[in-house]
Design a protein around this motif. Structure first.
Motif, PDB file in Angstrom:
ATOM      1  N   GLN A 169       0.897  -1.296   0.122  1.00  0.00           N
ATOM      2  CA  GLN A 169       0.001  -0.064  -0.028  1.00  0.00           C
ATOM      3  C   GLN A 169       0.799   1.240  -0.013  1.00  0.00           C
ATOM      4  O   GLN A 169       0.442   2.286  -0.738  1.00  0.00           O
ATOM      5  CB  GLN A 169      -0.902   0.115   1.277  1.00  0.00           C
ATOM      6  N   ASN A 170       1.866   1.176   0.882  1.00  0.00           N
ATOM      7  CA  ASN A 170       2.916   2.502   0.764  1.00  0.00           C
ATOM      8  C   ASN A 170       4.125   2.121   1.197  1.00  0.00           C
ATOM      9  O   ASN A 170       4.401   0.999   1.699  1.00  0.00           O
ATOM     10  CB  ASN A 170       2.314   3.435   1.743  1.00  0.00           C
ATOM     11  N   GLU A 171       5.061   3.207   1.420  1.00  0.00           N
ATOM     12  CA  GLU A 171       6.455   2.764   1.619  1.00  0.00           C
ATOM     13  C   GLU A 171       6.721   2.262   3.095  1.00  0.00           C
ATOM     14  O   GLU A 171       7.603   1.521   3.297  1.00  0.00           O
ATOM     15  CB  GLU A 171       7.192   3.853   1.656  1.00  0.00           C
ATOM     16  N   ALA A 172       5.730   2.792   3.888  1.00  0.00           N
ATOM     17  CA  ALA A 172       5.915   2.302   5.412  1.00  0.00           C
ATOM     18  C   ALA A 172       5.683   0.789   5.561  1.00  0.00           C
ATOM     19  O   ALA A 172       6.265   0.135   6.216  1.00  0.00           O
ATOM     20  CB  ALA A 172       4.971   3.006   6.080  1.00  0.00           C
ATOM     21  N   VAL A 173       4.901   0.291   4.601  1.00  0.00           N
ATOM     22  CA  VAL A 173       4.751  -1.152   4.531  1.00  0.00           C
ATOM     23  C   VAL A 173       5.460  -1.870   3.919  1.00  0.00           C
ATOM     24  O   VAL A 173       5.803  -3.071   4.459  1.00  0.00           O
ATOM     25  CB  VAL A 173       2.968  -1.523   4.181  1.00  0.00           C
ATOM     26  N   ALA A 174       6.095  -1.604   3.003  1.00  0.00           N
ATOM     27  CA  ALA A 174       7.299  -1.938   2.099  1.00  0.00           C
ATOM     28  C   ALA A 174       8.526  -2.071   3.189  1.00  0.00           C
ATOM     29  O   ALA A 174       9.139  -3.205   3.380  1.00  0.00           O
ATOM     30  CB  ALA A 174       7.535  -1.202   1.070  1.00  0.00           C
ATOM     31  N   MET A 175       8.679  -1.034   3.922  1.00  0.00           N
ATOM     32  CA  MET A 175       9.796  -1.253   4.961  1.00  0.00           C
ATOM     33  C   MET A 175       9.571  -2.114   6.025  1.00  0.00           C
ATOM     34  O   MET A 175      10.565  -2.843   6.501  1.00  0.00           O
ATOM     35  CB  MET A 175       9.784   0.316   5.440  1.00  0.00           C
ATOM     36  N   GLU A 212       8.455   3.915 -12.033  1.00  0.00           N
ATOM     37  CA  GLU A 212       9.180   5.035 -11.485  1.00  0.00           C
ATOM     38  C   GLU A 212      10.215   4.400 -10.385  1.00  0.00           C
ATOM     39  O   GLU A 212       9.823   4.074  -9.307  1.00  0.00           O
ATOM     40  CB  GLU A 212       8.341   6.074 -10.605  1.00  0.00           C
ATOM     41  N   VAL A 213      11.359   4.149 -10.945  1.00  0.00           N
ATOM     42  CA  VAL A 213      12.456   3.429  -9.950  1.00  0.00           C
ATOM     43  C   VAL A 213      12.899   4.300  -9.138  1.00  0.00           C
ATOM     44  O   VAL A 213      13.339   5.308  -9.449  1.00  0.00           O
ATOM     45  CB  VAL A 213      13.310   2.606 -10.980  1.00  0.00           C
ATOM     46  N   LYS A 214      12.848   3.782  -7.738  1.00  0.00           N
ATOM     47  CA  LYS A 214      13.247   4.747  -6.623  1.00  0.00           C
ATOM     48  C   LYS A 214      13.999   3.869  -5.632  1.00  0.00           C
ATOM     49  O   LYS A 214      13.286   3.048  -4.925  1.00  0.00           O
ATOM     50  CB  LYS A 214      12.134   5.771  -6.037  1.00  0.00           C
ATOM     51  N   PHE A 215      15.147   4.060  -5.231  1.00  0.00           N
ATOM     52  CA  PHE A 215      15.837   3.471  -3.885  1.00  0.00           C
ATOM     53  C   PHE A 215      14.988   3.851  -2.718  1.00  0.00           C
ATOM     54  O   PHE A 215      14.864   5.004  -2.554  1.00  0.00           O
ATOM     55  CB  PHE A 215      17.255   3.950  -3.918  1.00  0.00           C
ATOM     56  N   VAL A 216      14.858   2.825  -2.025  1.00  0.00           N
ATOM     57  CA  VAL A 216      14.207   3.086  -0.446  1.00  0.00           C
ATOM     58  C   VAL A 216      15.074   2.706   0.504  1.00  0.00           C
ATOM     59  O   VAL A 216      15.170   3.593   1.370  1.00  0.00           O
ATOM     60  CB  VAL A 216      12.970   2.092  -0.383  1.00  0.00           C
ATOM     61  N   ALA A 217      15.763   1.722   0.546  1.00  0.00           N
ATOM     62  CA  ALA A 217      16.699   1.522   1.725  1.00  0.00           C
ATOM     63  C   ALA A 217      17.720   0.222   1.489  1.00  0.00           C
ATOM     64  O   ALA A 217      17.352  -0.620   0.586  1.00  0.00           O
ATOM     65  CB  ALA A 217      15.668   1.011   2.858  1.00  0.00           C
ATOM     66  N   ASN A 218      18.640  -0.011   2.355  1.00  0.00           N
ATOM     67  CA  ASN A 218      19.545  -0.888   2.206  1.00  0.00           C
ATOM     68  C   ASN A 218      19.128  -1.843   3.417  1.00  0.00           C
ATOM     69  O   ASN A 218      18.885  -1.359   4.473  1.00  0.00           O
ATOM     70  CB  ASN A 218      20.992  -0.400   2.779  1.00  0.00           C
ATOM     71  N   ALA A 219      18.953  -3.055   3.105  1.00  0.00           N
ATOM     72  CA  ALA A 219      18.602  -4.169   4.108  1.00  0.00           C
ATOM     73  C   ALA A 219      19.566  -4.168   5.424  1.00  0.00           C
ATOM     74  O   ALA A 219      19.078  -4.382   6.477  1.00  0.00           O
ATOM     75  CB  ALA A 219      18.550  -5.421   3.653  1.00  0.00           C
TER      76      ALA A 219
END
Length: 85
Positions: free
Chosen positions: A22-28, A67-74
Motif C-alpha cells: 500500500q505504501n512505503e511504510a508497509v514495504a519497509m 518510477e524506479v526509486k531506491f528506498v533502503a539498504n537491508a
C-alpha cells in the motif's frame, strides 16, 4: 485503487520478484521482517540487498506507471542478536 510496486535487489545478480504494498511504510516493514527472520535468505545476504519502489499499479485501470526509486539498504535494518547461549 493505486498500490506501489516494490522489489528487493541483490546487488550481485539484480532484481527479485516484485511485490505490491500500500505504501512505503508497509514495504519497509516487509524489509525489516525479512532481514530479521533467521530463516530468510535476505538475512543471510543483507549486505547485498536493497529495497526499491519500481512504480505504481492501478487495479481499476490496469495501468502500471514505472518510477524506479531506491528506498533502503537491508543491512541498515538488520538487528544484532545479542543473545549468547
Amino acid at each position: 485503487m493505486k498500490t506501489n510496486i516494490y522489489a528487493f535487489k541483490d546487488t550481485k545478480i539484480g532484481f527479485m520478484q516484485p511485490f505490491l504494498q500500500q505504501n512505503e511504510a508497509v514495504a519497509m516493514r516487509t524489509l525489516k521482517m525479512a532481514v530479521n527472520d533467521e530463516h530468510s535468505q535476505i538475512r543471510n545476504m543483507a549486505e547485498d540487498i536493497q529495497l526499491y519502489q519500481l512504480g505504481t499499479f492501478d487495479d481499476d485501470t490496469g495501468e502500471i506507471v514505472p518510477e524506479v526509486k531506491f528506498v533502503a539498504n537491508a543491512i541498515d535494518h538488520k538487528e544484532v542478536n545479542t543473545n549468547r547461549d
